[in-house]
Scaffold this motif. Structure first.
Motif, PDB file in Angstrom:
ATOM      1  N   GLN A   6      -1.053  15.818   1.347  1.00 53.53           N
ATOM      2  CA  GLN A   6      -1.299  14.386   1.552  1.00 53.53           C
ATOM      3  C   GLN A   6       0.039  13.672   1.775  1.00 53.53           C
ATOM      4  O   GLN A   6       0.178  12.827   2.660  1.00 53.53           O
ATOM      5  CB  GLN A   6      -2.019  13.780   0.357  1.00 53.53           C
ATOM      6  CG  GLN A   6      -3.403  14.372   0.118  1.00 53.53           C
ATOM      7  CD  GLN A   6      -4.099  13.672  -1.045  1.00 53.53           C
ATOM      8  OE1 GLN A   6      -4.622  12.574  -0.896  1.00 53.53           O
ATOM      9  NE2 GLN A   6      -4.101  14.294  -2.201  1.00 53.53           N
ATOM     10  N   GLY A   8       1.463  11.519   4.972  1.00 49.42           N
ATOM     11  CA  GLY A   8       1.859  10.145   4.649  1.00 49.42           C
ATOM     12  C   GLY A   8       3.335   9.905   4.922  1.00 49.42           C
ATOM     13  O   GLY A   8       3.725   8.857   5.455  1.00 49.42           O
ATOM     14  N   GLU A  28      -7.873  12.415   5.804  1.00 52.12           N
ATOM     15  CA  GLU A  28      -7.872  10.954   5.670  1.00 52.12           C
ATOM     16  C   GLU A  28      -6.492  10.373   5.966  1.00 52.12           C
ATOM     17  O   GLU A  28      -6.369   9.268   6.504  1.00 52.12           O
ATOM     18  CB  GLU A  28      -8.324  10.520   4.271  1.00 52.12           C
ATOM     19  CG  GLU A  28      -8.628   9.038   4.221  1.00 52.12           C
ATOM     20  CD  GLU A  28      -8.979   8.533   2.841  1.00 52.12           C
ATOM     21  OE1 GLU A  28     -10.173   8.356   2.563  1.00 52.12           O
ATOM     22  OE2 GLU A  28      -8.060   8.310   2.034  1.00 52.12           O
ATOM     23  N   GLN A  29      -5.445  11.120   5.646  1.00 47.69           N
ATOM     24  CA  GLN A  29      -4.098  10.648   5.974  1.00 47.69           C
ATOM     25  C   GLN A  29      -3.902  10.609   7.498  1.00 47.69           C
ATOM     26  O   GLN A  29      -3.195   9.742   8.003  1.00 47.69           O
ATOM     27  CB  GLN A  29      -3.038  11.544   5.323  1.00 47.69           C
ATOM     28  CG  GLN A  29      -2.732  11.193   3.865  1.00 47.69           C
ATOM     29  CD  GLN A  29      -3.841  11.532   2.902  1.00 47.69           C
ATOM     30  OE1 GLN A  29      -4.682  12.390   3.185  1.00 47.69           O
ATOM     31  NE2 GLN A  29      -3.869  10.897   1.745  1.00 47.69           N
ATOM     32  N   ASP A  48      -3.314   6.916   7.874  1.00 46.71           N
ATOM     33  CA  ASP A  48      -1.859   6.693   7.863  1.00 46.71           C
ATOM     34  C   ASP A  48      -1.270   6.709   9.271  1.00 46.71           C
ATOM     35  O   ASP A  48      -0.252   6.056   9.528  1.00 46.71           O
ATOM     36  CB  ASP A  48      -1.151   7.750   7.012  1.00 46.71           C
ATOM     37  CG  ASP A  48      -1.563   7.682   5.543  1.00 46.71           C
ATOM     38  OD1 ASP A  48      -2.325   6.763   5.186  1.00 46.71           O
ATOM     39  OD2 ASP A  48      -1.146   8.550   4.767  1.00 46.71           O
ATOM     40  N   SER A  55      -0.120  -1.535  -1.239  1.00 48.47           N
ATOM     41  CA  SER A  55      -0.997  -0.366  -1.204  1.00 48.47           C
ATOM     42  C   SER A  55      -2.363  -0.689  -1.799  1.00 48.47           C
ATOM     43  O   SER A  55      -3.390  -0.228  -1.318  1.00 48.47           O
ATOM     44  CB  SER A  55      -0.346   0.793  -1.957  1.00 48.47           C
ATOM     45  OG  SER A  55      -1.114   1.968  -1.809  1.00 48.47           O
ATOM     46  N   SER A  60      -4.137  -1.384   4.481  1.00 48.46           N
ATOM     47  CA  SER A  60      -4.502  -0.672   3.254  1.00 48.46           C
ATOM     48  C   SER A  60      -5.961  -0.914   2.923  1.00 48.46           C
ATOM     49  O   SER A  60      -6.649  -1.665   3.608  1.00 48.46           O
ATOM     50  CB  SER A  60      -3.596  -1.096   2.097  1.00 48.46           C
ATOM     51  OG  SER A  60      -3.605  -2.503   1.957  1.00 48.46           O
ATOM     52  N   SER A  98      -8.126   2.037   1.375  1.00 51.04           N
ATOM     53  CA  SER A  98      -8.318   3.304   0.674  1.00 51.04           C
ATOM     54  C   SER A  98      -7.095   3.516  -0.220  1.00 51.04           C
ATOM     55  O   SER A  98      -5.957   3.451   0.250  1.00 51.04           O
ATOM     56  CB  SER A  98      -8.447   4.427   1.708  1.00 51.04           C
ATOM     57  OG  SER A  98      -8.615   5.662   1.057  1.00 51.04           O
ATOM     58  N   HIS A 127      -2.569   5.533  -0.455  1.00 50.96           N
ATOM     59  CA  HIS A 127      -1.879   5.766   0.821  1.00 50.96           C
ATOM     60  C   HIS A 127      -0.505   5.104   0.892  1.00 50.96           C
ATOM     61  O   HIS A 127       0.381   5.576   1.594  1.00 50.96           O
ATOM     62  CB  HIS A 127      -2.746   5.300   1.987  1.00 50.96           C
ATOM     63  CG  HIS A 127      -3.912   6.195   2.247  1.00 50.96           C
ATOM     64  ND1 HIS A 127      -3.886   7.213   3.167  1.00 50.96           N
ATOM     65  CD2 HIS A 127      -5.122   6.258   1.655  1.00 50.96           C
ATOM     66  CE1 HIS A 127      -5.042   7.850   3.160  1.00 50.96           C
ATOM     67  NE2 HIS A 127      -5.818   7.291   2.247  1.00 50.96           N
ATOM     68  N   LEU A 157       3.360   6.574   2.241  1.00 46.44           N
ATOM     69  CA  LEU A 157       3.931   5.891   3.404  1.00 46.44           C
ATOM     70  C   LEU A 157       5.313   5.326   3.062  1.00 46.44           C
ATOM     71  O   LEU A 157       6.239   5.381   3.877  1.00 46.44           O
ATOM     72  CB  LEU A 157       3.012   4.752   3.869  1.00 46.44           C
ATOM     73  CG  LEU A 157       1.709   5.162   4.563  1.00 46.44           C
ATOM     74  CD1 LEU A 157       0.801   3.952   4.755  1.00 46.44           C
ATOM     75  CD2 LEU A 157       2.002   5.813   5.916  1.00 46.44           C
ATOM     76  N   SER A 209      -2.620  11.786  -4.418  1.00 50.09           N
ATOM     77  CA  SER A 209      -1.557  11.521  -3.438  1.00 50.09           C
ATOM     78  C   SER A 209      -0.405  10.760  -4.103  1.00 50.09           C
ATOM     79  O   SER A 209       0.754  10.929  -3.713  1.00 50.09           O
ATOM     80  CB  SER A 209      -2.119  10.729  -2.260  1.00 50.09           C
ATOM     81  OG  SER A 209      -2.726   9.534  -2.716  1.00 50.09           O
TER      82      SER A 209
END
Lengths: 318, 238
Positions: A62, A66, A93-94, A98, B67, B116, B118, B121, B125, B155
């Motif tokens: 992930q 990302g 999903e990333q 992303d 986020s 954003s 979800s 993430h 990032l 994550s």
């Protein structure tokens, strides 16, 4: 540097990815490679030469995607790499959120294909990668089939700003085509005797099934088309060369590209057949060649399956 | 490129931000939940971040990644107050053709750095952003805001271990802690971060002086975190 001593053509497609990434890092200061341990052995020289631009996040997929997307958001072109299932399935999903949803690009490089690592079992096999990647808006999907095609594809994808998935399989083919996104004619079948019409049977080979498809096309007197790009398809060339019976052969889930091919070929009534890996889990180890036979992707398997299916006398083009 | 104070524009006071929030929600008073991020955002945009509408594409601007995208009213109000977009856009909140939805979209809202919604993430990032700043030799920093329950996401664990492991010191994590994680143990967030090599401070998330001090703090060779303690979600709902 040891790896540069090897002639590029002698490198496996996956090693050629490492070599090309290493070259691109030297050529461009705004490019970085992000990995999750996998293929670190092919990037050792690059990591020494560009320690800030070869980013190994450990076994964290992930974070792999990302981090690549965070680079892209800030003006660094990322090459993002691991084995296909870990990249496309685990971090799906990333990829959608992303990269695609943020509106940034990147080059995703998945290695291993559907069964390069046949002995490792199902966990290391990625037959669904192309089908999944095809759902991502704007994704360009490449399936180069030789080491040279891998380099050309990676260079073009890196030079672009969009989102690309490059499927690198070590089932290298003998037949090479330009990695330019075009659909190339590798064989033209004989037209019906006394007719100017196109031969009815057309095979479309995507990915590392080109040699077997060429052998099958000879046996079946079919036209064979092939491209290193699986999506988007070269619709103009498809319409120019496809007959009334169209077979899409791809070394990933059967039927993956069938809808896209049919959408391009909506100019005439035709019959379509999709040949690829089975949705039923094989649960076998052995060699990649054995897996090709098991899925009917070897030349004999292709000929057998297409002969069973083909009904040339019903063809609307006749 | 210091924090923006537009000539002739009213100062960005708490009253002004809450008045703008009312244009989003239609409510004169705002619940504790709706304002959990408000003080942190007011301090970030008023005193910490080197960002402005005029320098929105400056490669050396600071990055703020929200986020925790839900409950974005305070964020939109702060951005409007600082001139990133006209205030009357706030009146369109959640309309079909409004740029302002229940989760922010960076392609629709000026000043929003990431889309954003979800959870889990923004921190990965931000790790990539910090790497990009390092590659570009930029003096800028990236500050990412998460909720305490967002740290449940695997994550986030990946990013916390990695950023601490390599000492990504352009990265600052702000955790707005309203004890909404189901298995929360008070004080464990900073313990967890410190165990992975982070500098971590817990401060009163309503105290602007303490927030400014903590958010100004940088530790060479380490990512740092500010855990902003606000009212517990469960108690606030009573």
């Amino acid at each position: 540097m040891s790896s540069t001593a090897t002639a590029p053509a002698a490198l496996s497609p996956r090693a050629r990815f490492g070599r090309t990434a290493t070259d691109l890092l030297a050529e461009r200061e705004d490019l970085a490679v992000v990995i999750a341990e996998i293929s670190a052995q092919h990037l050792e020289d690059a990591a020494r030469a560009h320690p800030e631009r070869v980013i190994n996040v450990g076994i964290r997929e992930q974070l792999l995607v990302g981090t690549g997307a965070g680079l892209a958001l800030n003006g660094i072109r990322p090459l993002i790499h691991t084995f296909a299932p870990f990249l496309v399935e685990r971090a799906f999903e990333q990829i959608t959120l992303d990269l695609a949803h943020q509106g940034v690009g990147g080059v995703l490089v998945g290695s291993g294909g559907s069964f390069d690592m046949s002995g490792e079992g199902r966990t290391h096999q990625g037959p669904a990668d192309v089908a999944l990647a095809a759902t991502v808006p704007g994704m360009v999907i490449h399936a180069p089939a030789t080491s040279d095609e891998v380099e050309a594809t990676l260079r073009a994808a890196a030079a672009d700003t969009g989102l690309h998935y490059v499927r690198v399989s070590d089932r290298a083919q003998r037949t090479q085509i330009p990695a330019d996104g075009a659909m190339h004619v590798l064989r033209t079948g004989s037209a019906e005797r006394g007719s100017a019409r196109r031969p009815p049977l057309t095979l479309i080979a995507l990915g590392t099934v080109r040699d077997a498809a060429l052998e099958a096309a000879r046996a079946l007197d079919a036209t064979l088309l092939s491209s290193t790009t699986a999506l988007p398809l070269d619709g103009a060339a498809l319409r120019a060369h496809a007959g009334a019976e169209v077979v899409v052969i791809e070394p990933w889930l059967a039927g993956t590209s069938l809808a896209a091919v049919a959408a391009e070929l909506d100019d005439a009534p035709r019959r379509f057949l999709g040949i690829g890996t089975s949705r039923t889990e094989l649960r076998r180890y052995g060699t990649p060649a054995q897996h090709e036979v098991a899925h009917g992707l070897d030349a004999a398997g292709l000929v057998r399956r297409i002969r069973e299916w083909s009904r040339p006398t019903d063809s609307p083009h006749r | 490129m210091t924090s923006p104070q537009i000539l002739g524009a009213p100062p960005v006071t708490r009253e002004r931000i809450t008045a703008l929030m009312s244009r989003l929600t239609g409510d004169e008073k705002h619940t504790v939940a709706a304002t959990s991020t408000l003080d942190v955002l007011q301090v970030l945009y008023g005193r910490i971040l080197r960002v402005s509408p005029a320098a929105a594409d400056d490669p050396d601007r600071d990055r703020f990644y929200l986020s925790k995208g839900h409950g974005p009213m305070a964020f939109y109000a702060v951005l409007a107050a600082h001139g990133f977009f006209p205030e009357d856009v706030l009146d369109t909140f959640t309309d079909f053709d409004s740029p302002l939805g229940l989760h922010p979209d960076r392609l629709l809202v000026p000043g929003v750095e990431i889309s954003s919604g979800s959870l889990g993430h923004g921190l990965p990032l931000a790790v990539g952003a910090a790497h990009a700043l390092r590659i570009r030799r930029s003096p800028a920093r990236v500050i990412v805001l998460v909720g305490d329950a967002e740290l449940d996401e695997g994550s986030c664990t990946e990013a916390i271990e990695y950023a601490g492991g390599i000492g990504l010191d352009a990265l600052t994590l702000v955790v707005v802690d309203n004890a909404s994680s189901s298995y929360a143990v008070r004080g464990r967030i900073e313990q967890r971060l410190r165990a992975h090599g982070w500098d971590a401070l817990r401060v009163d998330g309503r105290d602007h002086a303490r927030l400014e001090e903590a958010l100004s703090r940088r530790v060479p060779g380490r990512p740092n975190a500010v855990i902003a303690q606000v009212e517990d979600k469960a108690e606030a709902a009573r």
